[in-house]
Design a protein around this motif. Structure first.
Motif, PDB file in Angstrom:
ATOM      1  N   LEU A 123       0.836  -1.215   0.000  1.00 50.17           N
ATOM      2  CA  LEU A 123       0.000   0.000   0.000  1.00 50.17           C
ATOM      3  C   LEU A 123       0.866   1.258   0.000  1.00 50.17           C
ATOM      4  O   LEU A 123       0.636   2.191  -0.795  1.00 50.17           O
ATOM      5  CB  LEU A 123      -0.901  -0.032   1.235  1.00 50.17           C
ATOM      6  N   ALA A 124       1.903   1.265   0.852  1.00 53.56           N
ATOM      7  CA  ALA A 124       2.762   2.454   0.907  1.00 53.56           C
ATOM      8  C   ALA A 124       3.505   2.649  -0.408  1.00 53.56           C
ATOM      9  O   ALA A 124       3.637   3.774  -0.906  1.00 53.56           O
ATOM     10  CB  ALA A 124       3.749   2.316   2.070  1.00 53.56           C
ATOM     11  N   MET A 128      10.635  -3.844  -2.126  1.00 54.43           N
ATOM     12  CA  MET A 128       9.544  -3.219  -2.868  1.00 54.43           C
ATOM     13  C   MET A 128       9.419  -1.747  -2.502  1.00 54.43           C
ATOM     14  O   MET A 128       9.313  -0.888  -3.364  1.00 54.43           O
ATOM     15  CB  MET A 128       8.244  -3.942  -2.549  1.00 54.43           C
ATOM     16  N   LEU A 129       9.500  -1.487  -1.198  1.00 53.79           N
ATOM     17  CA  LEU A 129       9.425  -0.094  -0.767  1.00 53.79           C
ATOM     18  C   LEU A 129      10.643   0.691  -1.240  1.00 53.79           C
ATOM     19  O   LEU A 129      10.536   1.874  -1.568  1.00 53.79           O
ATOM     20  CB  LEU A 129       9.311  -0.033   0.755  1.00 53.79           C
ATOM     21  N   GLU A 130      11.792   0.002  -1.322  1.00 55.44           N
ATOM     22  CA  GLU A 130      13.000   0.689  -1.783  1.00 55.44           C
ATOM     23  C   GLU A 130      12.844   1.138  -3.237  1.00 55.44           C
ATOM     24  O   GLU A 130      13.243   2.246  -3.604  1.00 55.44           O
ATOM     25  CB  GLU A 130      14.228  -0.226  -1.641  1.00 55.44           C
ATOM     26  N   GLY A 131      12.261   0.263  -4.064  1.00 59.40           N
ATOM     27  CA  GLY A 131      12.036   0.635  -5.459  1.00 59.40           C
ATOM     28  C   GLY A 131      11.075   1.799  -5.590  1.00 59.40           C
ATOM     29  O   GLY A 131      11.297   2.740  -6.358  1.00 59.40           O
ATOM     30  N   ALA A 132       9.984   1.754  -4.802  1.00 61.71           N
ATOM     31  CA  ALA A 132       9.009   2.849  -4.845  1.00 61.71           C
ATOM     32  C   ALA A 132       9.636   4.150  -4.377  1.00 61.71           C
ATOM     33  O   ALA A 132       9.396   5.220  -4.960  1.00 61.71           O
ATOM     34  CB  ALA A 132       7.798   2.501  -3.982  1.00 61.71           C
ATOM     35  N   ILE A 168      10.174   8.659   5.383  1.00 61.13           N
ATOM     36  CA  ILE A 168       9.792   7.247   5.229  1.00 61.13           C
ATOM     37  C   ILE A 168      11.040   6.388   5.092  1.00 61.13           C
ATOM     38  O   ILE A 168      11.157   5.319   5.700  1.00 61.13           O
ATOM     39  CB  ILE A 168       8.868   7.077   4.013  1.00 61.13           C
ATOM     40  N   ALA A 169      12.018   6.846   4.304  1.00 59.90           N
ATOM     41  CA  ALA A 169      13.221   6.043   4.072  1.00 59.90           C
ATOM     42  C   ALA A 169      14.042   5.916   5.346  1.00 59.90           C
ATOM     43  O   ALA A 169      14.605   4.852   5.628  1.00 59.90           O
ATOM     44  CB  ALA A 169      14.060   6.679   2.962  1.00 59.90           C
TER      45      ALA A 169
END
Lengths: 161, 89
Positions: free
Chosen positions: A11-12, B1-5, B53-54
């Motif tokens: 989601l984030a 996944m969050l790193e790519g975003a 966030i990071a």
């Protein structure tokens, strides 16, 4: 627990990608669109949707993945949602004021050139600027503005300030 | 996944800031420059949020809130100056 974490991550990540895309499209619109009144559309959408999505992503990430409840982001988004229309309105007022004063270099949009203000009133400012300030009439009568317009139309257009 | 975003978000915001800088330098009038500066502040707030966030810390959001406040005040003050020739009459 790992399922909840991965859901929060998905989601984030989706919200961050949407927010970054909206911010990029808004700035691209700022470069691409031809006149200022049209250029105002892009960044205001980037503010509300792009930054709003990123702030919601931050709330989601800190709440679901890190288990810390933060409300700063909601405060920022509320503040931006309140102030973005106000600043856009002020910039539009500046452009309309410059067009109505027939200032050199002020480029009209697709709606064309607005009519000069009647008398000493102006819709954008509710009152003519005082003497000695930028954009004043150099006098009280609206005939001064007509003469100024002819003078501007007859000469080479000056570079805008 | 969050790193790519996050990488995509940083790249998009950096490119957006470069586009805003082009509009700021090109003009062609004061109103366009005010709008470009306002948009640059918005994109900088986005960068701060993504950095928060990071980094996983909530302390950077005070900076984002302060930047939002100062950016709004600066935009309104410049627009008011262009409208009236004075900020506080």
């Amino acid at each position: 627990m790992s399922g909840a974490v991965s859901f929060a991550e998905i989601l984030a990540s989706a919200l961050i990608v949407v927010g970054g895309g909206f911010a990029l499209v808004g700035s691209w619109g700022l470069v691409r669109l031809p006149s200022l009144m049209e250029r105002l559309h892009g960044p205001t959408k980037a503010t509300t949707l792009g930054l709003g999505a990123m702030l919601v992503a931050s709330v989601v990430w800190f709440q679901l993945a890190l288990d810390t409840w933060t409300t700063h982001e909601l405060l920022i988004s509320v503040f931006l949602f309140v102030t973005a229309p106000i600043s856009a309105n002020m910039i539009a007022k500046v452009q309309l004021h410059r067009l109505r004063q027939r200032e050199p270099g002020a480029e009209p949009g697709p709606a064309g050139m607005p009519a000069p203000p009647p008398g000493r009133t102006d819709w954008a400012t509710h009152e003519a600027p005082h003497l000695g300030t930028p954009g004043d009439f150099e006098g009280d009568e609206p005939t001064e503005l007509v003469g100024k317009e002819k003078e501007v139309a007859g000469t080479e257009p000056l570079p805008c300030r | 996944m969050l790193e790519g975003a996050l990488a995509f978000g940083f790249a998009a915001l950096g490119l957006a800031l470069a586009l805003n800088l082009w509009r700021l330098l090109k003009g062609p009038c004061v109103a366009n420059r005010i709008l470009a500066l306002d948009t640059m502040v918005i994109n900088a707030i986005g960068l701060i949020v993504l950095a928060g966030i990071a980094g996983g810390s909530g302390t950077s959001f005070e900076a984002a809130l302060l930047l939002a406040t100062v950016g709004f005040v600066g935009t309104v003050a410049y627009a008011k100056f262009m409208l009236r020739g004075d900020i506080i009459e």
